[in-house]
Design a protein around this motif. Structure first.
Motif, PDB file in Angstrom:
ATOM      1  N   TRP A  12       0.857  -1.179   0.000  1.00 52.98           N
ATOM      2  CA  TRP A  12       0.000   0.000   0.000  1.00 52.98           C
ATOM      3  C   TRP A  12       0.897   1.235   0.000  1.00 52.98           C
ATOM      4  O   TRP A  12       1.801   1.353   0.836  1.00 52.98           O
ATOM      5  CB  TRP A  12      -0.885   0.014   1.242  1.00 52.98           C
ATOM      6  N   LYS A  13       0.643   2.154  -0.908  1.00 48.99           N
ATOM      7  CA  LYS A  13       1.535   3.322  -1.040  1.00 48.99           C
ATOM      8  C   LYS A  13       1.142   4.468  -0.110  1.00 48.99           C
ATOM      9  O   LYS A  13       1.954   5.312   0.232  1.00 48.99           O
ATOM     10  CB  LYS A  13       1.535   3.808  -2.485  1.00 48.99           C
ATOM     11  N   ARG A  14      -0.140   4.514   0.246  1.00 48.63           N
ATOM     12  CA  ARG A  14      -0.573   5.556   1.191  1.00 48.63           C
ATOM     13  C   ARG A  14      -1.455   4.883   2.242  1.00 48.63           C
ATOM     14  O   ARG A  14      -2.414   4.192   1.897  1.00 48.63           O
ATOM     15  CB  ARG A  14      -1.334   6.660   0.470  1.00 48.63           C
ATOM     16  N   ALA A  15      -1.116   5.100   3.499  1.00 51.84           N
ATOM     17  CA  ALA A  15      -1.811   4.371   4.563  1.00 51.84           C
ATOM     18  C   ALA A  15      -2.041   5.278   5.764  1.00 51.84           C
ATOM     19  O   ALA A  15      -1.297   6.238   5.991  1.00 51.84           O
ATOM     20  CB  ALA A  15      -0.975   3.163   4.987  1.00 51.84           C
ATOM     21  N   ALA A 154      -9.651   7.786  12.121  1.00 45.97           N
ATOM     22  CA  ALA A 154      -8.711   7.116  11.207  1.00 45.97           C
ATOM     23  C   ALA A 154      -9.419   6.737   9.908  1.00 45.97           C
ATOM     24  O   ALA A 154      -8.872   6.907   8.811  1.00 45.97           O
ATOM     25  CB  ALA A 154      -8.122   5.875  11.883  1.00 45.97           C
ATOM     26  N   ALA A 155     -10.645   6.247  10.038  1.00 47.94           N
ATOM     27  CA  ALA A 155     -11.416   5.869   8.848  1.00 47.94           C
ATOM     28  C   ALA A 155     -11.740   7.114   8.004  1.00 47.94           C
ATOM     29  O   ALA A 155     -11.547   7.119   6.782  1.00 47.94           O
ATOM     30  CB  ALA A 155     -12.699   5.164   9.280  1.00 47.94           C
ATOM     31  N   LEU A 156     -12.190   8.155   8.688  1.00 47.17           N
ATOM     32  CA  LEU A 156     -12.560   9.391   7.986  1.00 47.17           C
ATOM     33  C   LEU A 156     -11.360  10.010   7.273  1.00 47.17           C
ATOM     34  O   LEU A 156     -11.402  10.308   6.077  1.00 47.17           O
ATOM     35  CB  LEU A 156     -13.140  10.379   9.009  1.00 47.17           C
ATOM     36  N   ARG A 157     -10.274  10.177   8.004  1.00 47.16           N
ATOM     37  CA  ARG A 157      -9.081  10.770   7.378  1.00 47.16           C
ATOM     38  C   ARG A 157      -8.557   9.864   6.266  1.00 47.16           C
ATOM     39  O   ARG A 157      -8.087  10.336   5.234  1.00 47.16           O
ATOM     40  CB  ARG A 157      -7.976  11.017   8.412  1.00 47.16           C
ATOM     41  N   GLY A 158      -8.642   8.570   6.469  1.00 43.45           N
ATOM     42  CA  GLY A 158      -8.193   7.619   5.440  1.00 43.45           C
ATOM     43  C   GLY A 158      -8.938   7.844   4.134  1.00 43.45           C
ATOM     44  O   GLY A 158      -8.341   7.917   3.061  1.00 43.45           O
ATOM     45  N   ALA A 159     -10.261   7.976   4.238  1.00 44.08           N
ATOM     46  CA  ALA A 159     -11.058   8.207   3.028  1.00 44.08           C
ATOM     47  C   ALA A 159     -10.731   9.577   2.428  1.00 44.08           C
ATOM     48  O   ALA A 159     -10.563   9.712   1.218  1.00 44.08           O
ATOM     49  CB  ALA A 159     -12.540   8.114   3.366  1.00 44.08           C
ATOM     50  N   ASP A 162      -7.496   9.661   0.604  1.00 48.01           N
ATOM     51  CA  ASP A 162      -7.399   8.618  -0.411  1.00 48.01           C
ATOM     52  C   ASP A 162      -6.351   7.561  -0.040  1.00 48.01           C
ATOM     53  O   ASP A 162      -5.572   7.122  -0.894  1.00 48.01           O
ATOM     54  CB  ASP A 162      -7.038   9.287  -1.751  1.00 48.01           C
ATOM     55  N   ALA A 163      -6.333   7.178   1.218  1.00 51.61           N
ATOM     56  CA  ALA A 163      -5.423   6.106   1.652  1.00 51.61           C
ATOM     57  C   ALA A 163      -5.936   4.770   1.113  1.00 51.61           C
ATOM     58  O   ALA A 163      -7.129   4.606   0.857  1.00 51.61           O
ATOM     59  CB  ALA A 163      -5.362   6.068   3.175  1.00 51.61           C
ATOM     60  N   GLU A 164      -5.010   3.841   0.937  1.00 52.28           N
ATOM     61  CA  GLU A 164      -5.404   2.526   0.408  1.00 52.28           C
ATOM     62  C   GLU A 164      -5.778   1.554   1.523  1.00 52.28           C
ATOM     63  O   GLU A 164      -6.382   0.516   1.266  1.00 52.28           O
ATOM     64  CB  GLU A 164      -4.256   1.946  -0.416  1.00 52.28           C
ATOM     65  N   VAL A 165      -5.392   1.883   2.744  1.00 49.28           N
ATOM     66  CA  VAL A 165      -5.653   0.974   3.862  1.00 49.28           C
ATOM     67  C   VAL A 165      -5.599   1.744   5.185  1.00 49.28           C
ATOM     68  O   VAL A 165      -4.906   2.756   5.289  1.00 49.28           O
ATOM     69  CB  VAL A 165      -4.600  -0.172   3.860  1.00 49.28           C
ATOM     70  N   VAL A 166      -6.363   1.246   6.146  1.00 44.07           N
ATOM     71  CA  VAL A 166      -6.194   1.691   7.538  1.00 44.07           C
ATOM     72  C   VAL A 166      -5.514   0.549   8.286  1.00 44.07           C
ATOM     73  O   VAL A 166      -6.000  -0.584   8.264  1.00 44.07           O
ATOM     74  CB  VAL A 166      -7.552   2.011   8.209  1.00 44.07           C
ATOM     75  N   LEU A 167      -4.382   0.849   8.875  1.00 43.22           N
ATOM     76  CA  LEU A 167      -3.704  -0.163   9.703  1.00 43.22           C
ATOM     77  C   LEU A 167      -4.150   0.053  11.136  1.00 43.22           C
ATOM     78  O   LEU A 167      -3.842   1.088  11.735  1.00 43.22           O
ATOM     79  CB  LEU A 167      -2.182   0.000   9.626  1.00 43.22           C
TER      80      LEU A 167
END
Ligand code: UDP
Length: 247
Positions: A12-15, A154-159, A162-167
């Protein structure tokens, strides 16, 4: 085959990495922030950002200091207590920033509640620009609204970025999603992968329901893994087999 000095490219390039406040606390003393844990996490963050080239954002919780709805917090007006919890996340964010920057990795803290002397305000496009420039962005103060959690942040900021995953790093010794609590039920089995629907229908405690349904609605996978085993953040982002992928 890649040379040993060049790590394989990330899965994943952005997480977004979610770190609970309690993960930062000392297990052996009353310290709310354990310097050794902080240093270990900072080392790993530098490995994945500078070493592996992942664009990494971090959302840190505040449960080591204050939680809105539990303990003493439950006796206060909820919104006030939650505001205190969001301030607690900011303390952790500043500690993380300091630990990471000591290792030479540029970082920015962006806060969902304005505190201009301490942190940038949360500005989505600016956060993305920092990531593109190789800076680690730490999101403080959760969503900026009471009644939410930092899992949802984390979910909101991830979306938003445009993150590819939440760890979702765990700190309780449980290394993924199980059919039941493995500390209570020896028959509990670990899932390597599971759907959002199943997490919800089985009422599995991965993240709070708001966060999980948000990730489902926005098609944002969540990798649940043991944060405290050294090297796991790197392993996770390289795509090595660990934890449980919820998608
Ligand atoms: N909080 C909030 N809104 C948010 C995020 C957090 O009100 O968007 C408050 C809430 O009171 C929560 C506390 O901040 O209990 C600490 O966050 P959290 O419980 O998510 O931290 P963690 O359990 O990850 O350490």
């Amino acid at each position: 085959m890649a040379s040993p000095s060049i790590p394989p490219s990330p899965k994943w390039k952005r997480a977004v990495l979610k770190i609970s406040g309690e993960a930062l606390a000392s297990s052996s003393s009353e310290e709310i922030i354990d310097a050794t844990v902080l240093d270990q996490l900072a080392t790993e963050v530098v490995e994945v950002s500078s070493g592996l080239g992942v664009e990494l954002a971090i959302v840190v919780g505040g449960g080591n200091i204050w939680r809105g709805g539990t303990g003493a917090g439950a006796k206060l007006e909820r919104a006030t207590s939650d505001n205190m919890g969001m301030l607690a996340t900011t303390i952790n964010a500043l500690a993380l920033q300091n630990a990471i920057e000591k290792k030479g990795q540029p970082t920015r803290v962006q806060s969902a509640i304005q505190m201009a002397e301490l942190a940038e305000p949360y500005i989505r496009r600016r956060a993305i620009r920092h990531l593109e420039k190789g800076r680690v962005v730490i999101f403080a103060a959760g969503t900026g609204s009471p009644y939410f959690t930092t899992d949802t942040a984390a979910a909101l900021r991830g979306a938003e970025i445009d993150a590819e995953v939440v760890l979702k790093g765990t700190h309780s010794g449980i290394d993924g999603v199980y059919s039941a609590d493995p500390k209570l039920d020896p028959e509990a089995i670990k899932f390597d992968a599971i759907s959002f629907m199943e997490v919800v229908s089985r009422d599995l405690r991965v993240m709070d329901l708001t966060a999980i349904t948000f990730c489902k609605d926005n098609d944002l996978p969540v990798l649940v893994f043991d944060l405290m085993t050294p090297g796991n953040i790197l392993r996770a982002l390289r795509g090595e087999f660990l934890g449980t992928l919820v998608s």
